[in-house]
Design a protein around this motif. Structure first.
Motif, PDB file in Angstrom:
ATOM      1  N   GLU A 276       0.834  -1.201   0.000  1.00 14.74           N
ATOM      2  CA  GLU A 276       0.000   0.000   0.000  1.00 14.74           C
ATOM      3  C   GLU A 276       0.869   1.252   0.000  1.00 14.74           C
ATOM      4  O   GLU A 276       0.535   2.254  -0.650  1.00 14.74           O
ATOM      5  N   LEU A 277       1.982   1.203   0.720  1.00 18.44           N
ATOM      6  CA  LEU A 277       2.932   2.312   0.752  1.00 18.44           C
ATOM      7  C   LEU A 277       3.473   2.580  -0.658  1.00 18.44           C
ATOM      8  O   LEU A 277       3.552   3.731  -1.101  1.00 18.44           O
TER       9      LEU A 277
ATOM     10  N   CYS B  83       2.935   6.030  -2.701  1.00 19.90           N
ATOM     11  CA  CYS B  83       4.075   6.812  -3.200  1.00 19.90           C
ATOM     12  C   CYS B  83       3.955   7.042  -4.703  1.00 19.90           C
ATOM     13  O   CYS B  83       4.218   8.145  -5.189  1.00 19.90           O
ATOM     14  N   ALA B  84       3.572   6.006  -5.426  1.00 20.87           N
ATOM     15  CA  ALA B  84       3.427   6.126  -6.875  1.00 20.87           C
ATOM     16  C   ALA B  84       2.345   7.136  -7.249  1.00 20.87           C
ATOM     17  O   ALA B  84       2.447   7.811  -8.285  1.00 20.87           O
ATOM     18  N   ASN B  85       1.335   7.257  -6.390  1.00 26.39           N
ATOM     19  CA  ASN B  85       0.234   8.192  -6.651  1.00 26.39           C
ATOM     20  C   ASN B  85       0.462   9.571  -6.038  1.00 26.39           C
ATOM     21  O   ASN B  85      -0.401  10.448  -6.132  1.00 26.39           O
ATOM     22  N   GLY B  86       1.589   9.749  -5.378  1.00 29.29           N
ATOM     23  CA  GLY B  86       1.884  11.036  -4.750  1.00 29.29           C
ATOM     24  C   GLY B  86       1.064  11.307  -3.506  1.00 29.29           C
ATOM     25  O   GLY B  86       0.917  12.453  -3.088  1.00 29.29           O
TER      26      GLY B  86
ATOM     27  N   GLY C  67      -1.254   8.995   2.743  1.00 25.06           N
ATOM     28  CA  GLY C  67      -1.449   7.549   2.635  1.00 25.06           C
ATOM     29  C   GLY C  67      -0.146   6.790   2.836  1.00 25.06           C
ATOM     30  O   GLY C  67      -0.125   5.735   3.464  1.00 25.06           O
ATOM     31  N   ALA C  68       0.931   7.341   2.302  1.00 24.56           N
ATOM     32  CA  ALA C  68       2.245   6.714   2.460  1.00 24.56           C
ATOM     33  C   ALA C  68       2.652   6.691   3.929  1.00 24.56           C
ATOM     34  O   ALA C  68       3.127   5.669   4.431  1.00 24.56           O
ATOM     35  N   ARG C  69       2.453   7.803   4.607  1.00 27.47           N
ATOM     36  CA  ARG C  69       2.788   7.868   6.041  1.00 27.47           C
ATOM     37  C   ARG C  69       1.971   6.852   6.845  1.00 27.47           C
ATOM     38  O   ARG C  69       2.501   6.149   7.706  1.00 27.47           O
ATOM     39  N   ARG C  70       0.679   6.812   6.547  1.00 27.62           N
ATOM     40  CA  ARG C  70      -0.210   5.896   7.260  1.00 27.62           C
ATOM     41  C   ARG C  70       0.204   4.438   7.036  1.00 27.62           C
ATOM     42  O   ARG C  70       0.336   3.664   7.990  1.00 27.62           O
TER      43      ARG C  70
END
Length: 64
Positions: free
Chosen positions: A28-29, A33-36, A40-43
């Motif tokens: 999911e990370l 990241c790919a979607n900017g 969400g990346a942090r979560r």
């Protein structure tokens, strides 16, 4: 030492389960990241770390 003896400890399957959940959070990370998607990346990263910390604690307990 008996080589036929299975090298294991109580709760090993739970450790594996937490590691698999962490792997899903890492996927999911990657997507976030790919979607900017910084939030969400942090979560996802926090959740993966939490699962791995749980797994590490269980391994320490299982080895003692």
């Amino acid at each position: 030492m008996d080589t036929r003896r299975k090298s294991s400890f109580a709760g090993a399957s739970d450790v594996v389960a937490h590691a698999e959940i962490a792997a899903q959070h890492i996927k999911e990370l990657k997507v976030a990241c790919a979607n900017g998607d910084k939030d969400g990346a942090r979560r996802s990263l926090r959740q993966a770390i939490s699962e791995l910390e749980l797994a590490r604690a269980m391994v320490r307990t299982g080895l003692d």
